[in-house]
Design an enzyme around this catalytic site. Sequence first.
Site, PDB file in Angstrom:
ATOM      1  N   CYS A   1      69.509  51.493  72.453  1.00 30.89           N
ATOM      2  CA  CYS A   1      70.288  51.732  73.815  1.00 30.89           C
ATOM      3  C   CYS A   1      71.206  53.020  73.471  1.00 30.89           C
ATOM      4  O   CYS A   1      72.349  53.178  74.275  1.00 30.89           O
ATOM      5  CB  CYS A   1      71.108  50.482  73.973  1.00 30.89           C
TER       6      CYS A   1
ATOM      7  N   SER B   1      69.591  47.390  70.143  1.00 29.44           N
ATOM      8  CA  SER B   1      68.919  48.336  69.623  1.00 29.44           C
ATOM      9  C   SER B   1      68.167  49.218  70.437  1.00 29.44           C
ATOM     10  O   SER B   1      67.957  48.821  71.865  1.00 29.44           O
ATOM     11  CB  SER B   1      67.712  47.529  68.828  1.00 29.44           C
TER      12      SER B   1
ATOM     13  N   ASP C   1      74.953  52.659  63.433  1.00 28.80           N
ATOM     14  CA  ASP C   1      74.487  51.446  63.651  1.00 28.80           C
ATOM     15  C   ASP C   1      75.229  50.211  63.312  1.00 28.80           C
ATOM     16  O   ASP C   1      75.162  49.099  63.942  1.00 28.80           O
ATOM     17  CB  ASP C   1      73.126  51.476  62.874  1.00 28.80           C
TER      18      ASP C   1
ATOM     19  N   ARG D   1      61.090  45.058  64.533  1.00 28.20           N
ATOM     20  CA  ARG D   1      61.367  43.802  63.926  1.00 28.20           C
ATOM     21  C   ARG D   1      60.775  42.822  64.673  1.00 28.20           C
ATOM     22  O   ARG D   1      60.539  42.657  66.012  1.00 28.20           O
ATOM     23  CB  ARG D   1      62.950  43.775  64.285  1.00 28.20           C
TER      24      ARG D   1
ATOM     25  N   TYR E   1      57.869  47.097  57.999  1.00 28.85           N
ATOM     26  CA  TYR E   1      59.050  47.824  59.073  1.00 28.85           C
ATOM     27  C   TYR E   1      60.250  47.903  58.497  1.00 28.85           C
ATOM     28  O   TYR E   1      60.948  46.896  58.013  1.00 28.85           O
ATOM     29  CB  TYR E   1      58.736  46.964  60.225  1.00 28.85           C
TER      30      TYR E   1
ATOM     31  N   LYS F   1      69.452  45.246  58.337  1.00 26.93           N
ATOM     32  CA  LYS F   1      69.852  44.289  59.410  1.00 26.93           C
ATOM     33  C   LYS F   1      70.229  42.970  58.315  1.00 26.93           C
ATOM     34  O   LYS F   1      71.054  41.960  58.640  1.00 26.93           O
ATOM     35  CB  LYS F   1      68.750  43.812  60.177  1.00 26.93           C
TER      36      LYS F   1
ATOM     37  N   HIS G   1      77.516  45.184  64.629  1.00 28.04           N
ATOM     38  CA  HIS G   1      76.168  45.952  65.091  1.00 28.04           C
ATOM     39  C   HIS G   1      76.685  47.235  65.965  1.00 28.04           C
ATOM     40  O   HIS G   1      76.338  47.213  67.263  1.00 28.04           O
ATOM     41  CB  HIS G   1      75.388  45.397  65.535  1.00 28.04           C
TER      42      HIS G   1
ATOM     43  N   ARG H   1      60.329  56.171  64.176  1.00 27.26           N
ATOM     44  CA  ARG H   1      61.590  56.404  63.531  1.00 27.26           C
ATOM     45  C   ARG H   1      61.785  57.672  62.934  1.00 27.26           C
ATOM     46  O   ARG H   1      60.891  58.136  62.005  1.00 27.26           O
ATOM     47  CB  ARG H   1      62.115  55.311  62.811  1.00 27.26           C
TER      48      ARG H   1
END
Length: 586
Positions: free
Chosen positions: A248, A246, A273, A67, A195, A204, A224, A364
């Site tokens: 974590c 993000s 998420d 991002r 992306y 998002k 989130h 990913r």
Amino acid sequence: MPTPLENWVEEVSRLTTPKEVVWCDGSAREYQKIVEGMLGEGSFVNLNSQTYPNCYLHRSNPNDVARTEGVTFICTRQKSDAGPTNNWMAPEEAKKKAEVFFRGAMKNRTMYVIPYILGPEKSPYSKVGVELTDSAYVVANMRIMSRMGKAAMDRLGSSDDFVPGLHSLGDMDPQHRMILHFPEEKLIWSVGSGYGGNALLGKKCFALRIASWMAHREGWMAEHTLILGLEDPSGKTTYMCAAFPSACGKTNLAMMVSALENEGYRVKTIGDDIAWLHPGKDGILYAINPENGFFGVAPGTNSKTNPNVMTAVHRNTVFTNVAITNDGEPWWEGMDGGVPTNMIDWKGEKWTPSKGNAAHPNSRYTVPATQTPSISKHFEDPEGVPISAIIFGGRRAKVAPLVFEARDWQHGVFVGATMASETTAAATGALGVTRRDPMAMLPFCGYNMADYFQHWLDMGKRVAKPPRIFHVNWFRKGDDGKFLWPGYGENVRVLKWMLERIEGRGAATETPIGNVPAAGALDLKGLNISDETMQKLLNVDPAVWADEHDAIGKFFDKFGSRLPEELHQEHEKLGQRLQRVAVAQK
Ligand code: OXD
Ligand code: MN
């Protein structure tokens, strides 16, 4: 009469001039056709059809792997409505700039019309979006990540009640990249990036930035956070949301194989998420997962850190920017087993150890949610699941203890508003820098964060039984730089303590920052961890927290008079409690 959607598609076609327009129905046949096209042009690589059936590798442009927060804008009429934590551009200026990149951008390309539902098909809380894109990769991913195609068209009918999102790869020049949100029009424009977080506009852009704006106006919350259910030995399930920045560990926690399974504690997955939370008639907040898949970070994923997802990604999965072995299997750093020889790295080049990472650190997998063995039977529940706890957390080598509980909702909002974490590869920019990331929403809040804090405070008053609020830090390190807590499946021990607190049983010790588990209150059976390490993990050092208190004050200054008075009060009270302890210790 053309529908509002048809009118918009027509308008965008005039701007972007695609060679053809394809309306996606979301069928398996259509997916197959998209995949074949991508295999043909080389933007998908087939993986081993025995061990990874129906799985593909996509390599993105190396300049487009995360991002890009620097070119992500909230375009409200008033700059103050975007607030001090967002990049802002006036709507007219943003459109004028981006139009240059969109004009004729799809000349030799197909424009796909992707209608999708965020949330379970039958939920009153779900919402429809439509993405127009010239990227087949986006179509393939949106089919996994959302309820896409016919179901969405059926729900929409001829109504104008959808969030339009226009996406084009443009010319992929990073200078021509813009991720624009127009919350007042509930509109998204994204150009110049393929992306995930920039291009899968349901994720998002809609489910967090636009949805948070809508939620503020409509009296709900778009957050989130993962959603998990903790099953106890009696078979009762307690649901929790956890907001971590993000990369974590939200995905790993949401799908955890519990270290206390033999005691009867199991974790069930609803989401990894994003959660949309609505007040129920019974005074409890209910959560749905707007997504239908997981777009998870691959490196570090293995049969210890996330066995469930390791099972899930063996079929029907799209991998992005991982390495590929000689046997046609995906590979990333931290996977089980040794490092294979003869790999092709994420850039498509022959890998040698001197080249560094074989997979990109933000590589990913995109996998259907229902493929995880841990998926909850309530995943599709239209009303969602009742939330008993909200957990905040981040990556902090020092300062934050393993776990603490906020004193009440207002204090919990303060804890969330002031949380901090060390940055990861999920966004471009320096790694490992500590930044304040309120409620893990810093890059995702679609409006002024001071108003967002007020919304949290207000929501606590709107529900009779607000969730308990906790803060965790799995990443605390000792002086030797090693992690003190084993993490992963062992994290269930902390969840178990939370459950006991919710049920009024777990013992706690009060500290200036909140309540930590009393000695012996965490179930450590079968875990080889010394008392000394536990003390370090739970330690709250008033001197270190005094610095933290100052840093919070500076952070709050950003918001000026718009910051809710309640948060000033909590800040002041924290200062007083720290001072009392410091004096007592002298
Ligand atoms: C994500 C992120 O991809 O937070 O979920 O960056
Ligand atoms: Mn995320």
